[in-house]
Design a protein around this motif. Structure first.
Motif, PDB file in Angstrom:
ATOM      1  N   SER A 130      -1.768 -48.345 -27.063  1.00 24.21           N
ATOM      2  CA  SER A 130      -2.669 -49.505 -27.091  1.00 24.21           C
ATOM      3  C   SER A 130      -3.982 -49.247 -26.369  1.00 24.21           C
ATOM      4  CB  SER A 130      -1.982 -50.755 -26.519  1.00 24.21           C
ATOM      5  OG  SER A 130      -0.906 -51.130 -27.344  1.00 24.21           O
ATOM      6  N   ASP A 131      -4.341 -47.978 -26.219  1.00 23.11           N
ATOM      7  CA  ASP A 131      -5.657 -47.643 -25.688  1.00 23.11           C
ATOM      8  C   ASP A 131      -6.656 -47.615 -26.845  1.00 23.11           C
ATOM      9  OD1 ASP A 131      -4.892 -47.357 -23.045  1.00 23.11           O
ATOM     10  OD2 ASP A 131      -4.357 -45.249 -23.294  1.00 23.11           O
ATOM     11  N   LEU A 132      -7.785 -48.301 -26.697  1.00 25.52           N
ATOM     12  CA  LEU A 132      -8.845 -48.253 -27.685  1.00 25.52           C
ATOM     13  C   LEU A 132      -9.889 -47.265 -27.177  1.00 25.52           C
ATOM     14  CD1 LEU A 132      -9.873 -49.525 -30.376  1.00 25.52           C
ATOM     15  CD2 LEU A 132     -11.318 -50.985 -28.953  1.00 25.52           C
ATOM     16  N   ILE A 133     -10.002 -46.147 -27.855  1.00 26.92           N
ATOM     17  CA  ILE A 133     -10.878 -45.068 -27.428  1.00 26.92           C
ATOM     18  C   ILE A 133     -12.116 -45.043 -28.314  1.00 26.92           C
ATOM     19  CG2 ILE A 133     -11.077 -42.574 -27.119  1.00 26.92           C
ATOM     20  CD1 ILE A 133      -7.925 -42.608 -26.969  1.00 26.92           C
ATOM     21  N   GLN A 134     -13.297 -45.118 -27.705  1.00 30.72           N
ATOM     22  CA  GLN A 134     -14.528 -44.953 -28.464  1.00 30.72           C
ATOM     23  C   GLN A 134     -14.739 -43.473 -28.694  1.00 30.72           C
ATOM     24  OE1 GLN A 134     -18.034 -47.092 -27.073  1.00 30.72           O
ATOM     25  NE2 GLN A 134     -19.395 -45.603 -28.063  1.00 30.72           N
ATOM     26  N   HIS A 135     -14.642 -43.074 -29.968  1.00 30.61           N
ATOM     27  CA  HIS A 135     -14.655 -41.653 -30.306  1.00 30.61           C
ATOM     28  C   HIS A 135     -16.073 -41.095 -30.439  1.00 30.61           C
ATOM     29  CE1 HIS A 135     -12.781 -37.998 -31.859  1.00 30.61           C
ATOM     30  NE2 HIS A 135     -13.689 -37.986 -32.826  1.00 30.61           N
ATOM     31  N   THR A 136     -17.056 -41.971 -30.585  1.00 29.82           N
ATOM     32  CA  THR A 136     -18.441 -41.541 -30.767  1.00 29.82           C
ATOM     33  C   THR A 136     -19.305 -42.017 -29.601  1.00 29.82           C
ATOM     34  OG1 THR A 136     -18.816 -43.531 -32.092  1.00 29.82           O
ATOM     35  CG2 THR A 136     -18.327 -41.494 -33.286  1.00 29.82           C
ATOM     36  N   GLU A 137     -20.412 -41.350 -29.394  1.00 28.75           N
ATOM     37  CA  GLU A 137     -21.380 -41.757 -28.371  1.00 28.75           C
ATOM     38  C   GLU A 137     -22.654 -42.208 -29.060  1.00 28.75           C
ATOM     39  OE1 GLU A 137     -23.912 -39.094 -25.539  1.00 28.75           O
ATOM     40  OE2 GLU A 137     -22.036 -39.557 -24.473  1.00 28.75           O
ATOM     41  N   ASP A 138     -23.119 -43.398 -28.711  1.00 25.20           N
ATOM     42  CA  ASP A 138     -24.312 -43.951 -29.350  1.00 25.20           C
ATOM     43  C   ASP A 138     -25.531 -43.064 -29.110  1.00 25.20           C
ATOM     44  OD1 ASP A 138     -22.675 -46.076 -29.955  1.00 25.20           O
ATOM     45  OD2 ASP A 138     -23.559 -47.440 -28.474  1.00 25.20           O
ATOM     46  N   HIS A 139     -26.318 -42.879 -30.140  1.00 21.67           N
ATOM     47  CA  HIS A 139     -27.592 -42.167 -30.019  1.00 21.67           C
ATOM     48  C   HIS A 139     -28.701 -43.199 -29.830  1.00 21.67           C
ATOM     49  CE1 HIS A 139     -25.436 -38.955 -32.602  1.00 21.67           C
ATOM     50  NE2 HIS A 139     -25.242 -38.721 -31.315  1.00 21.67           N
ATOM     51  N   THR A 140     -28.708 -43.823 -28.664  1.00 21.40           N
ATOM     52  CA  THR A 140     -29.640 -44.900 -28.367  1.00 21.40           C
ATOM     53  C   THR A 140     -30.361 -44.632 -27.057  1.00 21.40           C
ATOM     54  OG1 THR A 140     -27.909 -46.156 -27.224  1.00 21.40           O
ATOM     55  CG2 THR A 140     -28.249 -46.629 -29.570  1.00 21.40           C
ATOM     56  N   LEU A 141     -31.457 -45.356 -26.862  1.00 18.88           N
ATOM     57  CA  LEU A 141     -32.210 -45.231 -25.620  1.00 18.88           C
ATOM     58  C   LEU A 141     -31.364 -45.661 -24.431  1.00 18.88           C
ATOM     59  CD1 LEU A 141     -34.813 -44.810 -24.003  1.00 18.88           C
ATOM     60  CD2 LEU A 141     -35.474 -47.152 -24.617  1.00 18.88           C
ATOM     61  N   ALA A 153     -23.656 -49.690 -17.547  1.00 17.18           N
ATOM     62  CA  ALA A 153     -23.206 -50.149 -18.865  1.00 17.18           C
ATOM     63  C   ALA A 153     -23.420 -51.651 -19.008  1.00 17.18           C
ATOM     64  CB  ALA A 153     -21.744 -49.792 -19.073  1.00 17.18           C
ATOM     65  N   GLU A 154     -23.224 -52.382 -17.917  1.00 16.59           N
ATOM     66  CA  GLU A 154     -23.428 -53.832 -17.945  1.00 16.59           C
ATOM     67  C   GLU A 154     -24.903 -54.167 -18.187  1.00 16.59           C
ATOM     68  OE1 GLU A 154     -19.721 -52.760 -16.222  1.00 16.59           O
ATOM     69  OE2 GLU A 154     -21.763 -52.178 -15.612  1.00 16.59           O
ATOM     70  N   GLU A 155     -25.795 -53.425 -17.553  1.00 18.43           N
ATOM     71  CA  GLU A 155     -27.225 -53.641 -17.765  1.00 18.43           C
ATOM     72  C   GLU A 155     -27.634 -53.253 -19.187  1.00 18.43           C
ATOM     73  OE1 GLU A 155     -29.031 -52.879 -13.286  1.00 18.43           O
ATOM     74  OE2 GLU A 155     -28.474 -51.164 -14.533  1.00 18.43           O
ATOM     75  N   ALA A 156     -26.989 -52.227 -19.723  1.00 18.41           N
ATOM     76  CA  ALA A 156     -27.312 -51.782 -21.081  1.00 18.41           C
ATOM     77  C   ALA A 156     -27.005 -52.863 -22.108  1.00 18.41           C
ATOM     78  CB  ALA A 156     -26.533 -50.518 -21.419  1.00 18.41           C
ATOM     79  N   ALA A 157     -25.961 -53.642 -21.868  1.00 15.28           N
ATOM     80  CA  ALA A 157     -25.536 -54.666 -22.826  1.00 15.28           C
ATOM     81  C   ALA A 157     -26.580 -55.753 -23.024  1.00 15.28           C
ATOM     82  CB  ALA A 157     -24.210 -55.275 -22.374  1.00 15.28           C
ATOM     83  N   VAL A 158     -27.461 -55.938 -22.035  1.00 18.52           N
ATOM     84  CA  VAL A 158     -28.499 -56.981 -22.135  1.00 18.52           C
ATOM     85  C   VAL A 158     -29.903 -56.395 -22.067  1.00 18.52           C
ATOM     86  CG1 VAL A 158     -26.996 -58.786 -21.223  1.00 18.52           C
ATOM     87  CG2 VAL A 158     -28.339 -57.397 -19.634  1.00 18.52           C
ATOM     88  N   HIS A 159     -30.007 -55.089 -22.165  1.00 17.62           N
ATOM     89  CA  HIS A 159     -31.306 -54.429 -22.061  1.00 17.62           C
ATOM     90  C   HIS A 159     -32.171 -54.816 -23.267  1.00 17.62           C
ATOM     91  CE1 HIS A 159     -34.315 -51.221 -21.712  1.00 17.62           C
ATOM     92  NE2 HIS A 159     -33.865 -51.018 -20.483  1.00 17.62           N
ATOM     93  N   PRO A 160     -33.457 -55.118 -23.054  1.00 24.15           N
ATOM     94  CA  PRO A 160     -34.322 -55.540 -24.169  1.00 24.15           C
ATOM     95  C   PRO A 160     -34.519 -54.459 -25.230  1.00 24.15           C
ATOM     96  CG  PRO A 160     -35.599 -55.204 -22.164  1.00 24.15           C
ATOM     97  CD  PRO A 160     -34.155 -55.183 -21.761  1.00 24.15           C
ATOM     98  N   GLN A 161     -34.267 -53.196 -24.887  1.00 23.63           N
ATOM     99  CA  GLN A 161     -34.418 -52.101 -25.850  1.00 23.63           C
ATOM    100  C   GLN A 161     -33.071 -51.498 -26.245  1.00 23.63           C
ATOM    101  OE1 GLN A 161     -37.411 -49.935 -23.357  1.00 23.63           O
ATOM    102  NE2 GLN A 161     -38.638 -49.974 -25.221  1.00 23.63           N
ATOM    103  N   ARG A 162     -32.022 -52.311 -26.160  1.00 25.39           N
ATOM    104  CA  ARG A 162     -30.681 -51.785 -26.444  1.00 25.39           C
ATOM    105  C   ARG A 162     -30.485 -51.365 -27.906  1.00 25.39           C
ATOM    106  NH1 ARG A 162     -30.461 -57.150 -25.524  1.00 25.39           N
ATOM    107  NH2 ARG A 162     -29.589 -58.556 -27.092  1.00 25.39           N
ATOM    108  N   ASN A 163     -31.342 -51.832 -28.818  1.00 19.97           N
ATOM    109  CA  ASN A 163     -31.191 -51.491 -30.231  1.00 19.97           C
ATOM    110  C   ASN A 163     -32.091 -50.335 -30.666  1.00 19.97           C
ATOM    111  OD1 ASN A 163     -29.266 -53.544 -30.762  1.00 19.97           O
ATOM    112  ND2 ASN A 163     -30.900 -55.058 -30.900  1.00 19.97           N
ATOM    113  N   VAL A 164     -32.758 -49.691 -29.717  1.00 20.63           N
ATOM    114  CA  VAL A 164     -33.617 -48.561 -30.055  1.00 20.63           C
ATOM    115  C   VAL A 164     -32.751 -47.331 -30.308  1.00 20.63           C
ATOM    116  CG1 VAL A 164     -35.442 -47.012 -29.262  1.00 20.63           C
ATOM    117  CG2 VAL A 164     -35.557 -49.462 -28.743  1.00 20.63           C
ATOM    118  N   VAL A 165     -32.750 -46.853 -31.560  1.00 25.98           N
ATOM    119  CA  VAL A 165     -31.935 -45.702 -31.960  1.00 25.98           C
ATOM    120  C   VAL A 165     -32.767 -44.428 -31.821  1.00 25.98           C
ATOM    121  CG1 VAL A 165     -30.667 -44.643 -33.871  1.00 25.98           C
ATOM    122  CG2 VAL A 165     -30.564 -47.118 -33.520  1.00 25.98           C
TER     123      VAL A 165
END
Length: 254
Positions: A130-141, A153-165
Motif C-alpha cells: 500500500s505504498d504509493l511511489i512516485q516513479h517520475t520526477e517533474d521537470h519543472t522550475l 515541497a510545501e512551498e512548491a505546492a503554492v508557488h506562483p510558478q509551480r506550472n512552469v515546465v
C-alpha cells in the motif's frame, strides 16, 4: 491485467489538450501513455495527439522477447521520433508555433515494465504494501528549486510558478528523456496521470482511492471527480493498469 481510463476537460478549459492511449502490442505487452499538450487550441491538443499516435504506431508491433534494456531503447526512440514530428510540424505551421506536450509512457509485462517521461505528468506505482511511489520526477522550475534546497515541497505546492515546465516534447529539436524500470506483483497498480489530477488531489488521497474496494474504473472515475470537485482548473487524464490474471482489453482515446 485490468485497465481503466478517463479524461475530462475540467471546469475551466474549453479544449481538452490531454491525449492518452492504452493498447496491447502484437506480442501481448501493454503500452500506456498520457500526454498533456501546451500552447492552446490548435497547438497543445495537436501536439499531444501527434505524440501519442506516433508512439503507438512505432511500438504496437514491437518484437517479442526483448530484454528491459532493449525495451527502454525502443520506448525512448519512439518518443524521440515523436519529438521530431511535433517540432517539425510546429515549424511548418505558424499557428502551432511553440506547441509542445508532456509525455509519460510505460511498456508493461506480467513481471514489470519500463518507463519514459518528459514534463510534469506522472507515473505512480501502488505496490502490495500500500505504498504509493512516485516513479517520475517533474521537470519543472519548482522541482529544481526543491532539489537545490531553495524551497520546500510545501512551498512548491503554492508557488506562483509551480506550472512552469522546464522540459517538454516538441519545443526543441533535441530533448532529453528520463528512463526507468520497475517490477510489480499481482494486485499492484500503475497510474499515469496529467497534472490536472496531481495539482488538485494529494498523493494520500490517490492512494486511498486506489485501495477502495471497487473496480479499477470506479477508482479512476472517483479520482477524476475529486479533481473536478477541487476546482478542475486543468484537463484531467488518468490511465491505470492493475496486475491481475484478467484478460487484457484494449482501449484508447483522447
Amino acid at each position: 491485467m485490468e485497465i481503466a481510463m478517463n479524461s475530462h476537460v475540467g471546469c475551466v478549459r474549453q479544449i481538452n489538450e490531454d491525449y492518452y492511449a492504452c493498447v496491447v502490442t502484437l506480442h501481448g505487452k501493454v503500452l500506456a501513455i498520457v500526454a498533456d499538450g501546451m500552447g492552446g487550441h490548435r497547438a497543445g491538443d495537436v501536439a499531444s495527439r501527434m505524440a501519442v499516435e506516433r508512439i503507438v504506431r512505432e511500438l504496437r508491433d514491437l518484437e517479442a522477447d526483448l530484454d528491459p534494456t532493449d525495451e527502454r531503447e525502443k520506448l525512448m526512440d519512439a518518443i524521440l521520433h515523436a519529438n521530431e514530428e511535433v517540432y517539425t510540424y510546429a515549424e511548418e505551421h505558424p499557428e502551432c508555433s511553440g506547441m509542445g506536450t508532456t509525455v509519460v509512457a510505460t511498456l508493461l509485462g506480467p513481471e514489470g515494465g519500463v518507463t519514459a517521461h518528459i514534463g510534469d505528468s506522472r507515473i505512480y506505482l501502488l505496490n502490495g504494501t500500500s505504498d504509493l511511489i512516485q516513479h517520475t520526477e517533474d521537470h519543472t522550475l519548482v522541482q529544481e528549486l526543491i532539489k537545490s534546497g531553495q524551497i520546500s515541497a510545501e512551498e512548491a505546492a503554492v508557488h506562483p510558478q509551480r506550472n512552469v515546465v522546464m522540459r517538454a516534447l516538441g519545443t526543441e529539436k533535441d530533448v532529453r528523456i528520463d528512463l526507468g524500470s520497475f517490477t510489480w506483483s499481482q494486485g499492484d497498480v500503475i497510474l499515469l496521470c496529467s497534472d490536472g489530477l496531481t495539482n488538485k488531489v494529494t498523493s494520500a488521497a490517490i492512494r486511498k482511492e486506489l485501495e477502495a474496494p471497487v473496480t479499477l474504473q470506479e477508482q479512476v472515475d472517483a479520482l477524476v471527480q475529486q479533481a473536478i470537485d477541487a476546482g478542475g482548473t486543468d484537463n484531467i487524464t488518468l490511465v491505470a493498469v492493475r496486475n491481475t490474471s484478467m484478460v487484457v482489453n484494449e482501449g484508447r482515446g483522447g
